[in-house]
Every structure is written in structure tokens, then in C-alpha cells.
Design a protein around this motif. Structure first.
Motif, PDB file in Angstrom:
ATOM      1  N   GLY A 150     -10.683 -20.221 -15.556  1.00  0.00           N
ATOM      2  CA  GLY A 150      -9.767 -20.415 -16.679  1.00  0.00           C
ATOM      3  C   GLY A 150      -9.286 -19.128 -17.308  1.00  0.00           C
ATOM      4  N   VAL A 151      -9.450 -17.993 -16.599  1.00  0.00           N
ATOM      5  CA  VAL A 151      -9.006 -16.705 -17.135  1.00  0.00           C
ATOM      6  C   VAL A 151      -7.550 -16.478 -16.737  1.00  0.00           C
ATOM      7  N   SER A 152      -6.707 -16.215 -17.723  1.00  0.00           N
ATOM      8  CA  SER A 152      -5.302 -15.906 -17.445  1.00  0.00           C
ATOM      9  C   SER A 152      -5.127 -14.404 -17.264  1.00  0.00           C
ATOM     10  N   VAL A 153      -4.190 -14.035 -16.397  1.00  0.00           N
ATOM     11  CA  VAL A 153      -3.913 -12.620 -16.128  1.00  0.00           C
ATOM     12  C   VAL A 153      -2.439 -12.355 -16.386  1.00  0.00           C
ATOM     13  N   THR A 154      -2.168 -11.364 -17.222  1.00  0.00           N
ATOM     14  CA  THR A 154      -0.805 -10.936 -17.524  1.00  0.00           C
ATOM     15  C   THR A 154      -0.625  -9.496 -17.072  1.00  0.00           C
ATOM     16  N   ALA A 155       0.482  -9.216 -16.403  1.00  0.00           N
ATOM     17  CA  ALA A 155       0.782  -7.863 -15.937  1.00  0.00           C
ATOM     18  C   ALA A 155       1.973  -7.310 -16.699  1.00  0.00           C
ATOM     19  N   VAL A 156       1.794  -6.119 -17.278  1.00  0.00           N
ATOM     20  CA  VAL A 156       2.886  -5.405 -17.938  1.00  0.00           C
ATOM     21  C   VAL A 156       3.241  -4.218 -17.044  1.00  0.00           C
ATOM     22  N   GLU A 157       4.422  -4.312 -16.424  1.00  0.00           N
ATOM     23  CA  GLU A 157       4.820  -3.315 -15.436  1.00  0.00           C
ATOM     24  C   GLU A 157       5.641  -2.203 -16.080  1.00  0.00           C
ATOM     25  N   LEU A 158       5.149  -0.973 -15.939  1.00  0.00           N
ATOM     26  CA  LEU A 158       5.864   0.220 -16.396  1.00  0.00           C
ATOM     27  C   LEU A 158       6.663   0.802 -15.232  1.00  0.00           C
ATOM     28  N   PRO A 159       7.618   1.686 -15.494  1.00  0.00           N
ATOM     29  CA  PRO A 159       8.442   2.240 -14.413  1.00  0.00           C
ATOM     30  C   PRO A 159       7.605   2.892 -13.320  1.00  0.00           C
ATOM     31  N   THR A 160       8.051   2.712 -12.091  1.00  0.00           N
ATOM     32  CA  THR A 160       7.308   3.225 -10.947  1.00  0.00           C
ATOM     33  C   THR A 160       7.270   4.747 -10.917  1.00  0.00           C
ATOM     34  N   HIS A 161       6.198   5.275 -10.340  1.00  0.00           N
ATOM     35  CA  HIS A 161       6.094   6.700 -10.047  1.00  0.00           C
ATOM     36  C   HIS A 161       6.167   6.964  -8.543  1.00  0.00           C
ATOM     37  N   LEU A 162       6.489   5.932  -7.781  1.00  0.00           N
ATOM     38  CA  LEU A 162       6.527   6.084  -6.334  1.00  0.00           C
ATOM     39  C   LEU A 162       7.827   6.729  -5.878  1.00  0.00           C
ATOM     40  N   HIS A 163       7.737   7.381  -4.726  1.00  0.00           N
ATOM     41  CA  HIS A 163       8.912   7.962  -4.081  1.00  0.00           C
ATOM     42  C   HIS A 163       9.009   7.428  -2.654  1.00  0.00           C
ATOM     43  N   ALA A 164      10.167   7.582  -2.061  1.00  0.00           N
ATOM     44  CA  ALA A 164      10.441   6.977  -0.762  1.00  0.00           C
ATOM     45  C   ALA A 164       9.436   7.399   0.303  1.00  0.00           C
ATOM     46  N   SER A 165       8.855   8.577   0.164  1.00  0.00           N
ATOM     47  CA  SER A 165       7.954   9.106   1.189  1.00  0.00           C
ATOM     48  C   SER A 165       6.487   8.762   0.963  1.00  0.00           C
ATOM     49  N   ASP A 166       6.167   8.082  -0.111  1.00  0.00           N
ATOM     50  CA  ASP A 166       4.765   7.807  -0.411  1.00  0.00           C
ATOM     51  C   ASP A 166       4.176   6.785   0.560  1.00  0.00           C
ATOM     52  N   VAL A 167       2.909   6.995   0.882  1.00  0.00           N
ATOM     53  CA  VAL A 167       2.185   6.107   1.778  1.00  0.00           C
ATOM     54  C   VAL A 167       0.798   5.849   1.201  1.00  0.00           C
ATOM     55  N   TYR A 168       0.309   4.640   1.394  1.00  0.00           N
ATOM     56  CA  TYR A 168      -1.085   4.330   1.071  1.00  0.00           C
ATOM     57  C   TYR A 168      -1.852   4.257   2.390  1.00  0.00           C
ATOM     58  N   ALA A 169      -2.640   5.282   2.662  1.00  0.00           N
ATOM     59  CA  ALA A 169      -3.537   5.247   3.812  1.00  0.00           C
ATOM     60  C   ALA A 169      -4.880   4.746   3.299  1.00  0.00           C
ATOM     61  N   THR A 170      -5.371   3.659   3.861  1.00  0.00           N
ATOM     62  CA  THR A 170      -6.546   3.002   3.322  1.00  0.00           C
ATOM     63  C   THR A 170      -7.792   3.334   4.128  1.00  0.00           C
ATOM     64  N   LEU A 171      -8.934   2.882   3.627  1.00  0.00           N
ATOM     65  CA  LEU A 171     -10.185   2.879   4.366  1.00  0.00           C
ATOM     66  C   LEU A 171     -10.423   1.467   4.893  1.00  0.00           C
ATOM     67  N   PRO A 172     -11.367   1.289   5.814  1.00  0.00           N
ATOM     68  CA  PRO A 172     -11.542  -0.025   6.440  1.00  0.00           C
ATOM     69  C   PRO A 172     -11.843  -1.172   5.480  1.00  0.00           C
ATOM     70  N   ALA A 173     -12.436  -0.887   4.330  1.00  0.00           N
ATOM     71  CA  ALA A 173     -12.774  -1.964   3.397  1.00  0.00           C
ATOM     72  C   ALA A 173     -11.538  -2.742   2.938  1.00  0.00           C
ATOM     73  N   MET A 174     -10.353  -2.179   3.127  1.00  0.00           N
ATOM     74  CA  MET A 174      -9.140  -2.872   2.670  1.00  0.00           C
ATOM     75  C   MET A 174      -8.915  -4.170   3.429  1.00  0.00           C
ATOM     76  N   GLU A 175      -9.300  -4.213   4.693  1.00  0.00           N
ATOM     77  CA  GLU A 175      -9.124  -5.440   5.471  1.00  0.00           C
ATOM     78  C   GLU A 175      -9.948  -6.578   4.881  1.00  0.00           C
ATOM     79  N   ALA A 176     -11.178  -6.259   4.453  1.00  0.00           N
ATOM     80  CA  ALA A 176     -12.028  -7.278   3.827  1.00  0.00           C
ATOM     81  C   ALA A 176     -11.437  -7.740   2.498  1.00  0.00           C
ATOM     82  N   LEU A 177     -10.866  -6.813   1.734  1.00  0.00           N
ATOM     83  CA  LEU A 177     -10.238  -7.194   0.466  1.00  0.00           C
ATOM     84  C   LEU A 177      -9.043  -8.103   0.703  1.00  0.00           C
ATOM     85  N   HIS A 178      -8.257  -7.798   1.716  1.00  0.00           N
ATOM     86  CA  HIS A 178      -7.130  -8.670   2.065  1.00  0.00           C
ATOM     87  C   HIS A 178      -7.608 -10.079   2.407  1.00  0.00           C
ATOM     88  N   ASN A 179      -8.726 -10.163   3.108  1.00  0.00           N
ATOM     89  CA  ASN A 179      -9.270 -11.486   3.432  1.00  0.00           C
ATOM     90  C   ASN A 179      -9.646 -12.243   2.165  1.00  0.00           C
TER      91      ASN A 179
END
Length: 497
Positions: A33-62
Motif C-alpha cells: 500500500g505504499v505509493s511512489v511519486t517521482a519528481v523529475e528534474l532536468p536531465t544531466h545526460l548527454h548523447a554520448s553517455d553510457v551505463y556500463a553495468t555489473l552482472p547484478a543488474m540482470e538479477a535486478l531486471h528479473n
């Protein structure tokens, strides 16, 4: 916090820190019963940015019930089996694989047996006994089966084009029922009695109230730093890097399933392939190398035509407390890292996992939960920092101002003990809340040229002829298994079919 039960969470931030937090919290807590609200501020990303992950990300996706094929297609991402570290212009190289190195011999660990084999004259590198490294260097995707699972751990991570991946997470959060707002600023209101955050005010003067606030604003730390005044501790003494250039180039015709980090006189260049392009990172020290020289170095060392270059500050450091009052800092608001080994996304993951394990049941138990969260996240972040520091401290690259400085950075007490113990007898003490496995530490130490003076004497119980036969058997197994694997490009196409 004024309520006896926490049932409203407000996440304020931007980019991956915001949307991964919103997705994880909503998915994990919606049945409570916990509600989640997201307040989005302007991005700091640029066209060349990449997220290279560690293996634990696959488990989080699951856990997030993300369909891998859909995610890869939507974001044009690829798999990564590890990172190849090379010294430009020299033959020095080693592969940090996301998997096991060697297999047990006579039920005893592989590494002491490899050390003994060296003493007996064997001239086979430690890396040659990694099925994951061999598969990656042959451009194939490692698909585990019973044989590989009995041999040892195999794992994979991702290269995620940042803008596409954030767009994917935002869409997922909205589909899961996260209430979203956009604002260019976030003004915080505090309770005059408790000094807890009570609301965030948007551009249009709407007030978004909540019980628990997540600071996902990155290094700016607008909630926990600017508002609650929690100080930040610099880790500049643990890294020689203070500036990073991100750029991109065309995608490789055949996409390798790994990243490559190329050391050169002015720092290092990292190449992170994806299907949309090849993201490039140049890490350097601004008092040793100018921005123009760094960009020239990135172009020369990568041997790519670079575009969309952007220069940003790199200031590793940690917030002295990641949970203060009713505010929890996640990701860059809690801790920032050197870009080597690509641990930033994993740090977001760690913060969320620990928050969920300690999520407050009510105001009366929050003090204990805060204290434990701050303890475990600090330890986890410090162990990540130590793994990165070891890369610089142990480097044996050709002399230059950058790499000479790298060899003189500060080693924590724990890292110094690791190095001394390993050099003495080939043992690697692992501490509580380590992210990197024993295999990863061994790959890095051996790859940087560290060879212990002695080895665990239990390896001497294996007769030399048996040891030789076991090593040959392992190498044959790796060769056969690599040839069975599907090329990375073909595997990606198969997922899209």
C-alpha cells in the motif's frame, strides 16, 4: 516523521537514479500500500553517455519483471562479459571476466594449484583458465549449461545507452503506477519542529507531500546536502582522476561482448560498444593534461572519429550519512566514484537493496534503521572504492605523470592489508559487503603483475603429473565450450526474432 506508518514515498531527482529508484520501490512496495511519486528534474545526460553495468543488474531486471529481449531491443543495448585492460603501445593486458577462473582440483581451490604449476615451470596465464574471458575474446555470447555450471560461475552485464535506457525505465515506472511530475527546480519545506522534509514545491507552486523522501538528484544532493546539510567526504586521495570526457563514434561492424580500457600516458580511454554507437570515456587529471590534449588522446588511442564530446568533473566522494531524518540519498547523492570498473549503476542498486531491507515500519524504529543503513552502505561503497584504487596502486604501466601519481594514491587500511596478505601467500581476505568476488580480485592482482611469494601448501598434495593432467583437461574444456557458443551479433539478432 509525523506518521506512524510510512505509506508515501517521494523520489526527487533525474536520470537513472530517479527512474531506477521509482521502478524498484514501486515494484517492491506496491502490495504494502505504499505509493511512489517521482519528481523529475532536468536531465544531466548527454548523447554520448553510457551505463556500463555489473552482472547484478540482470538479477535486478528479473526482480523488476523486465523482459530482457524487449529491453535490449528498445535501448539498443548489448551484453558484456567483462573488461579488457590494455596498455597502449605495449603488450601488457589482462581481462577482468565476469566469471570463474579455473575449477577446483582434488576439491581444492584452483588458484594455489595455478601458483604451484608456475613454480613447476608451467607457462600458462591465469586468464587462460577463464571460460568467460576466452568466450568474450572470441566474440561469442556465453550461454550456461550443466557443464559450464559445474565448471564455475559465468555471468554477464550490459552496455546501456544512457538516454535510451532512462526513457525505458521512465516508461516502465509510469506503467507500474508511479505518479510523475516534472519541474525545473525542487524547493523543500521542512517541519519546524522535527526538521524532517514535509513537502517539495514544484515550479507551478504545487506542494508534493510525503513521509519518506529519496534524494536521487546526483552529486548536487539537493535534499540531503543542500537542504539537510549532511557533509560530503572527498575521496580525491584515492583516485588520480578529476575530469572525464564522454564522446561517441559509430557502432562496430561486429560488436564485441566486452568493454576495453586502454591506458596511455595521459590517463585511460574506455570503449563501450552498443548497437547504436560506441561510447568512449577519457579519464584524466586536469593539472597534468588539458581538455584539448585529453580529447586528442581519446581520438588517437580509440582510433575512432569522435563526436558529441562533453567534459565533466569527476569528484569521487561519499556523503557522511546517506540516510538523514526522513531523507535517503541514492546513487550519486550518496556516493560518487571514479569511472573505472563502471560501478555507479551498481551503487544505485546497492542503496535500493539496503533501503528495502530496512524500509521503516514506523517512526519509532527509524533511528536504528537509519544507523544500520548508513553503516552497511558506507562499507559497501568503501569496498567498491578499494577495488578501483587497487587498479591504480598496482599499475605497472610505462612511467608518466598520471600513472606515477596513480601509484601513490591512498590505500585504505583494508586494501593495504589485502595487498600485503596476497603478496605474502596468495590469500585474499574478503570483507563484509564486498561487491567484487574473489575471482575479480585475483584477476586484477595477477593482471597487474602481482605474484605471491608462496602458495597454500595444500596444493602440494596434488602430484605434479596429476596437476598437469588437470590443467590440460580444464584448457580442453574451455576450448571446446567456446567453440559451441553463438557469436554475440547472432545472439542479439536471435533475441529480436
Amino acid at each position: 516523521m509525523s506518521e506512524s506508518r510510512v505509506n508515501t514515498v517521494v523520489v526527487v531527482g533525474r536520470d537513472l537514479d530517479l527512474w531506477l529508484s521509482a521502478c524498484v520501490l514501486k515494484t517492491a512496495l506496491h502490495r504494502s500500500g505504499v505509493s511512489v511519486t517521482a519528481v523529475e528534474l532536468p536531465t544531466h545526460l548527454h548523447a554520448s553517455d553510457v551505463y556500463a553495468t555489473l552482472p547484478a543488474m540482470e538479477a535486478l531486471h528479473n526482480l523488476l519483471r523486465i523482459e530482457e529481449a524487449e529491453m535490449l531491443a528498445s535501448t539498443r543495448s548489448v551484453f558484456s562479459l567483462g573488461q579488457n585492460f590494455i596498455a597502449h603501445g605495449t603488450g601488457q593486458a589482462y581481462f577482468h571476466a565476469y566469471g570463474a577462473y579455473g575449477a577446483a582440483i582434488n576439491t581444492k581451490p584452483f588458484f594455489p594449484h595455478w601458483l604451484r604449476a608456475r613454480e613447476l615451470g608451467a607457462n600458462v596465464s591465469f586468464e587462460d583458465f577463464s571460460l568467460t574471458a576466452a568466450t568474450a575474446k572470441h566474440g561469442r555470447m556465453l550461454i550456461p549449461d550443466r557443464a559450464t555450471e559445474s565448471y564455475g560461475r559465468t555471468d554477464y552485464a550490459y552496455h546501456l545507452p544512457a538516454i535510451d535506457y532512462v526513457r525505458f525505465l521512465k516508461r516502465l515506472a509510469q506503467q507500474r503506477g508511479v505518479t510523475t511530475y516534472q519541474s525545473t527546480t525542487a524547493k523543500l519545506t521542512q517541519d519546524p519542529l522535527t526538521e524532517d522534509i514535509s513537502a517539495v514545491t514544484l515550479d507551478d507552486e504545487r506542494h508534493i507531500g510525503g513521509h519518506l523522501f529519496i534524494d536521487a538528484t546526483g552529486p548536487e544532493a539537493l535534499l540531503i546536502g543542500a537542504t539537510l546539510k549532511v557533509p560530503r567526504e572527498s575521496w580525491s586521495g584515492h583516485s588520480p582522476v578529476d575530469r572525464v570526457i564522454v564522446a561517441s563514434s559509430n557502432a562496430f561492424a561486429s560488436i564485441p561482448p566486452y568493454a576495453e580500457v586502454r591506458a596511455h600516458a595521459n590517463g585511460w580511454v574506455g570503449l563501450y560498444p552498443s548497437r547504436s554507437c560506441t561510447q568512449v570515456i577519457q579519464a584524466y587529471s586536469s593539472d597534468i593534461c588539458t581538455a584539448n590534449d585529453a580529447l586528442d588522446s581519446a581520438t588517437t588511442i580509440s582510433r575512432l572519429a569522435l563526436r558529441d564530446a562533453f567534459n565533466r568533473t569527476c569528484a569521487p566522494g561519499i556523503r557522511s550519512r546517506a540516510w538523514e531524518r526522513n531523507c535517503v540519498a541514492i546513487g550519486g547523492a550518496a556516493c560518487t566514484f571514479d569511472p573505472v570498473h563502471s560501478v555507479d549503476v551498481h551503487a544505485v542498486h546497492l542503496g535500493l537493496v539496503h533501503l528495502l531491507s530496512l524500509f521503516p515500519a514506523g517512526e519509532h524504529v527509524c533511528a536504528a534503521e537509519r544507523a544500520e543503513f548508513n553503516r552497511v552502505t558506507r562499507q559497501a561503497f568503501e569496498r567498491l572504492r578499494d577495488f578501483q584504487s587497487a587498479h591504480y596502486l598496482l599499475n605497472r604501466y610505462e612511467p608518466s605523470a598520471f600513472w606515477s601519481r596513480a601509484r601513490e594514491i591512498t590505500a585504505s587500511t583494508e586494501l593495504a592489508h589485502k595487498i600485503a596478505t596476497f603478496r605474502a601467500r596468495g590469500e585474499m581476505p574478503l570483507y563484509e559487503h564486498e561487491t567484487f568476488s574473489l575471482d575479480s580480485w585475483l584477476a586484477q592482482f595477477i593482471g597487474q603483475g602481482e605474484v605471491p611469494e608462496t602458495h597454500d601448501p595444500t596444493a602440494d598434495c596434488t602430484p605434479p603429473d596429476v596437476l598437469k593432467a588437470e590443467l590440460k583437461s580444464i584448457l580442453r574444456f574451455i576450448k571446446d565450450k567456446v567453440l559451441e557458443q553463438t557469436p554475440h551479433d547472432a545472439y542479439l539478432k536471435r533475441l529480436q526474432a
